[in-house]
Design an enzyme around this catalytic site. Structure first.
Site, PDB file in Angstrom:
ATOM      1  N   TRP A   1     -15.575  10.078 -14.422  1.00 29.27           N
ATOM      2  CA  TRP A   1     -14.822   9.802 -13.194  1.00 29.27           C
ATOM      3  C   TRP A   1     -14.279  11.066 -12.543  1.00 29.27           C
ATOM      4  CZ3 TRP A   1      -9.739  11.380 -13.363  1.00 29.27           C
ATOM      5  CH2 TRP A   1      -9.172  11.581 -14.637  1.00 29.27           C
TER       6      TRP A   1
ATOM      7  N   GLU B   1       0.832  -1.203   0.000  1.00 28.09           N
ATOM      8  CA  GLU B   1       0.000   0.000   0.000  1.00 28.09           C
ATOM      9  C   GLU B   1       0.871   1.258   0.000  1.00 28.09           C
ATOM     10  OE1 GLU B   1      -3.352   0.043  -0.353  1.00 28.09           O
ATOM     11  OE2 GLU B   1      -3.036  -2.100  -0.679  1.00 28.09           O
TER      12      GLU B   1
ATOM     13  N   TRP C   1      -9.089   6.648  -8.748  1.00 28.13           N
ATOM     14  CA  TRP C   1     -10.251   6.868  -9.600  1.00 28.13           C
ATOM     15  C   TRP C   1     -10.016   6.375 -11.022  1.00 28.13           C
ATOM     16  CZ3 TRP C   1     -15.237   7.780  -9.349  1.00 28.13           C
ATOM     17  CH2 TRP C   1     -15.763   8.141  -8.099  1.00 28.13           C
TER      18      TRP C   1
ATOM     19  N   TRP D   1       2.043   1.606  -3.551  1.00 33.40           N
ATOM     20  CA  TRP D   1       0.990   2.180  -4.394  1.00 33.40           C
ATOM     21  C   TRP D   1       1.002   3.707  -4.277  1.00 33.40           C
ATOM     22  CZ3 TRP D   1      -1.881   0.633  -8.298  1.00 33.40           C
ATOM     23  CH2 TRP D   1      -2.193  -0.729  -8.464  1.00 33.40           C
TER      24      TRP D   1
ATOM     25  N   ASN E   1     -11.136   1.707   2.102  1.00 28.17           N
ATOM     26  CA  ASN E   1     -10.587   1.606   0.754  1.00 28.17           C
ATOM     27  C   ASN E   1     -11.402   0.672  -0.148  1.00 28.17           C
ATOM     28  OD1 ASN E   1      -8.414   2.265  -1.190  1.00 28.17           O
ATOM     29  ND2 ASN E   1      -8.049   0.066  -1.097  1.00 28.17           N
TER      30      ASN E   1
ATOM     31  N   TRP F   1     -19.808  10.431 -21.734  1.00 35.09           N
ATOM     32  CA  TRP F   1     -20.371  10.178 -20.411  1.00 35.09           C
ATOM     33  C   TRP F   1     -21.822  10.635 -20.346  1.00 35.09           C
ATOM     34  CZ3 TRP F   1     -17.334   7.043 -17.907  1.00 35.09           C
ATOM     35  CH2 TRP F   1     -15.959   7.115 -18.085  1.00 35.09           C
TER      36      TRP F   1
END
Length: 462
Positions: free
Chosen positions: A357, A272, A380, A275, A339, A304
Site C-alpha cells: 500500500w 468527512e 490507504w 475524518w 473519493n 507483498w
C-alpha cells in the site's frame, strides 16, 4: 523591532489564528508586522508533494501577498531546500529585520514538529505557536482512559461532544496596520502545471464553500458516491494548503443547513471533516504511521508481490478493469480523483495486485492537488486493512460490481476510457476482448482468495 507572521499550510488572512495574534501584538507594541513563507522544494520532493499542489501554493501566495500589502504587511518569500535548512535561514532573517517575536500556527506531523522545535531553539526571540489547523487539536479528544481513539465512530462521537464545549467562531481578517506597501512579483519555485478550475485565493475558496453549502450539501449523502455526478465539494485542495479553515467550513455549514446528528447531507459532510481531523490525531498520537509503518504492526509481516509491471499498469490506468482505469486516468489527467474511486483503486492495488500500500500512497501524493499526508495515509491504510478501520481484513472490493453500482450508465468510464465509448452500459463494465483495451491483468476471484490468505497468515493469535 518587527513582529513576524510565518505562514505554512494556512495561506489566508481570514480566520488565521497566528495572524490574528501577530497583528494584535504588532498593534499593542506599535511595531511593524512582516509576513514570511519558506518554500522547501527538497522537502516536497522527499514527501512526493505533487507539482500541481506546488503550483496551487505559488498562486495562493501571490494572492495572499496582495491582501497583506493592502494592510501594510510586507511579505517575503524565501527558499530553503528542506526543513533542516530553515532554522539557520530564519535566524539570519531575524537578525536582518530585527525581529522581536515570531507567530505561526502549529502543525502536527513529526517532521514539522521537529522543524519548529529546532527553530525555537535557534532563535533568541519568543516563538508563539497557535492551534489553528484543526477544529480540535490532538490531545483534546480522548477516551475514558485518557488514551487516543483508534476507531473512527467513537472518536466522532467524542469529537462532537468536545466541540460543543468550544467556541469555534471564525476570526475576522485583521484590519490594516499601516499604509499599504508595494506588492512584488514572487519568484517561482516550481515548474508550471495546470491548476485551472481550482480556487487559487481565499475569496474564491470561500465562494465555492458558500455555493456548496447553499446548493449541493442537501444532496451530498445521495450523490457523493457517483463520480459521473458533481456531488462532492471539491474543497480538499483549499483545505490542504489553508485557503480555507475547518472553522470556516463548520460555520458556513451551520448557517446554511440543519445539523441534527442524522444521515442528512449536511451531517454526512460534517463527518468527512471529522475524518480529516481523526487522521491528523492518529498521525500525532501514533507517529509510526508517519514513518512508513502500518498502524496494525502485525501487517508488517505481509509478503507483498510488488510486481513492477502490474504497478505501472495500475498507475497508467491499463489494468483491464474499467472503473479502476477510469479513476487512475482521472488522477493522472486532472490531479484529482473522486473519493469512491480512491477506495476502489486502492483496494485493487492491495487486494487484487497484492502490492504494498505504501507504493500507492506515495503515488497518490505525487499526483493529488489536494494531497494531505494524514488523510492520504489514513485512507490507504483503511483500504489496505492495515489501519484504524474496524472492518475485517477480508473486505475486498469487487471492481466490476463497484463500477456497476456507482457508474451504472458508464458515463464516467466513457469519459476517461474513450476506448470503451461505443459500448453499452452492460458491456462497458466487462468489455469484450479488444485490440484497443487491455484484458484484465488479474482474475479477481483468485486474487481475492490469495489476499485473504495473505492477511489471515499474519493475524495475531487471540
Amino acid at each position: 523591532m518587527t513582529a513576524l507572521i510565518w505562514f505554512r499550510n494556512d495561506l489566508r488572512s481570514h480566520d488565521n489564528t497566528a495572524l490574528h495574534h501577530a497583528a494584535r501584538f504588532a498593534r499593542e507594541q506599535q511595531v511593524p508586522l512582516r509576513a514570511l513563507y519558506i518554500a522547501t522544494p527538497g522537502q516536497w520532493h522527499e514527501h512526493a508533494t505533487s507539482l500541481r499542489q506546488q503550483n496551487l501554493i505559488f498562486a495562493a501566495l501571490n494572492a495572499l501577498q496582495g491582501t497583506l500589502a493592502e494592510r501594510g504587511i510586507a511579505f517575503d518569500l524565501l527558499v530553503a531546500d528542506t526543513f533542516r535548512d530553515i532554522p539557520a535561514l530564519l535566524a539570519k532573517y531575524a537578525d536582518k529585520h530585527q525581529l522581536s517575536a515570531v507567530f505561526a500556527n502549529r502543525e502536527y506531523l513529526v517532521n514539522e514538529m521537529q522543524r519548529d522545535d529546532a527553530v525555537a531553539s535557534r532563535l533568541s526571540i519568543p516563538c508563539h505557536w497557535h492551534h489553528d489547523r484543526l477544529l480540535l487539536e490532538p490531545g483534546t479528544v480522548l477516551n475514558g482512559s485518557d488514551l487516543p481513539y483508534k476507531v473512527f465512530t467513537p472518536f466522532a462521537k467524542a469529537w462532537k461532544r468536545t466541540l460543543g464545549e468550544r467556541d469555534s467562531t471564525p476570526l475576522r481578517r485583521p484590519r490594516a496596520l499601516a499604509e499599504a506597501v508595494p506588492a512584488r512579483s514572487l519568484k517561482r519555485f516550481c515548474e508550471p502545471a495546470d491548476i485551472s478550475g481550482w480556487p487559487t485565493d481565499e475569496e474564491a475558496a470561500l465562494k465555492q464553500l458558500r455555493r456548496f453549502c447553499q446548493e449541493q450539501v442537501q444532496d451530498y449523502e445521495k450523490k457523493r458516491d457517483f463520480p459521473a455526478i458533481e456531488g462532492t465539494s471539491r474543497l480538499g485542495a483549499a483545505l490542504a494548503i489553508g485557503l480555507l479553515s475547518p472553522r470556516q467550513c463548520l460555520a458556513r455549514l451551520r448557517s446554511e443547513a440543519e445539523l441534527a446528528d442524522t444521515k442528512s447531507g449536511a451531517d454526512v459532510w460534517l463527518n468527512e471533516l471529522i475524518w480529516r481531523e481523526f487522521y491528523q490525531h492518529v498521525a500525532f498520537h501514533f507517529p509510526r504511521v508517519v514513518k512508513g509503518y502500518a498502524f496494525k504492526p502485525e501487517t508488517e509481516n505481509i509478503r507483498w508481490n510488488n510486481n513492477d509491471r502490474d504497478f505501472q499498469a495500475w498507475c497508467e490506468g491499463k489494468t483491464g478493469f474499467p472503473i479502476v482505469d477510469a479513476g487512475m486516468r482521472q488522477l493522472r489527467e486532472t490531479g484529482w480523483m473522486h473519493n469512491r474511486l480512491r477506495m476502489i483503486t486502492a483496494s485493487f492495488l492491495v487486494k487484487d495486485l497484492h502490492i504494498d500500500w505504501r507504493r500507492g500512497e506515495q503515488y497518490f501524493m505525487s499526483q493529488l492537488i489536494d494531497g494531505e499526508f494524514a488523510a492520504n495515509n489514513g485512507g490507504w491504510q483503511w483500504a489496505a486493512s492495515t489501519g484504524t478501520d474496524a472492518a475485517p481484513y477480508f473486505r475486498v472490493f469487487n471492481p466490476t460490481t463497484q463500477g456497476q453500482r456507482f457508474d451504472p450508465e458508464g458515463h464516467f468510464i466513457r469519459t476517461f476510457v474513450p476506448e470503451l465509448a461505443a459500448l453499452d452500459k452492460r458491456q462497458v463494465h466487462s468489455p469484450p476482448k479488444s485490440a484497443d483495451y487491455p484484458a484484465p491483468i488479474v482474475d479477481h476471484k483468485q486474487a481475492r482468495e490469495l489476499a485473504i490468505a495473505m492477511f489471515k497468515a499474519v493475524q495475531p493469535i487471540r
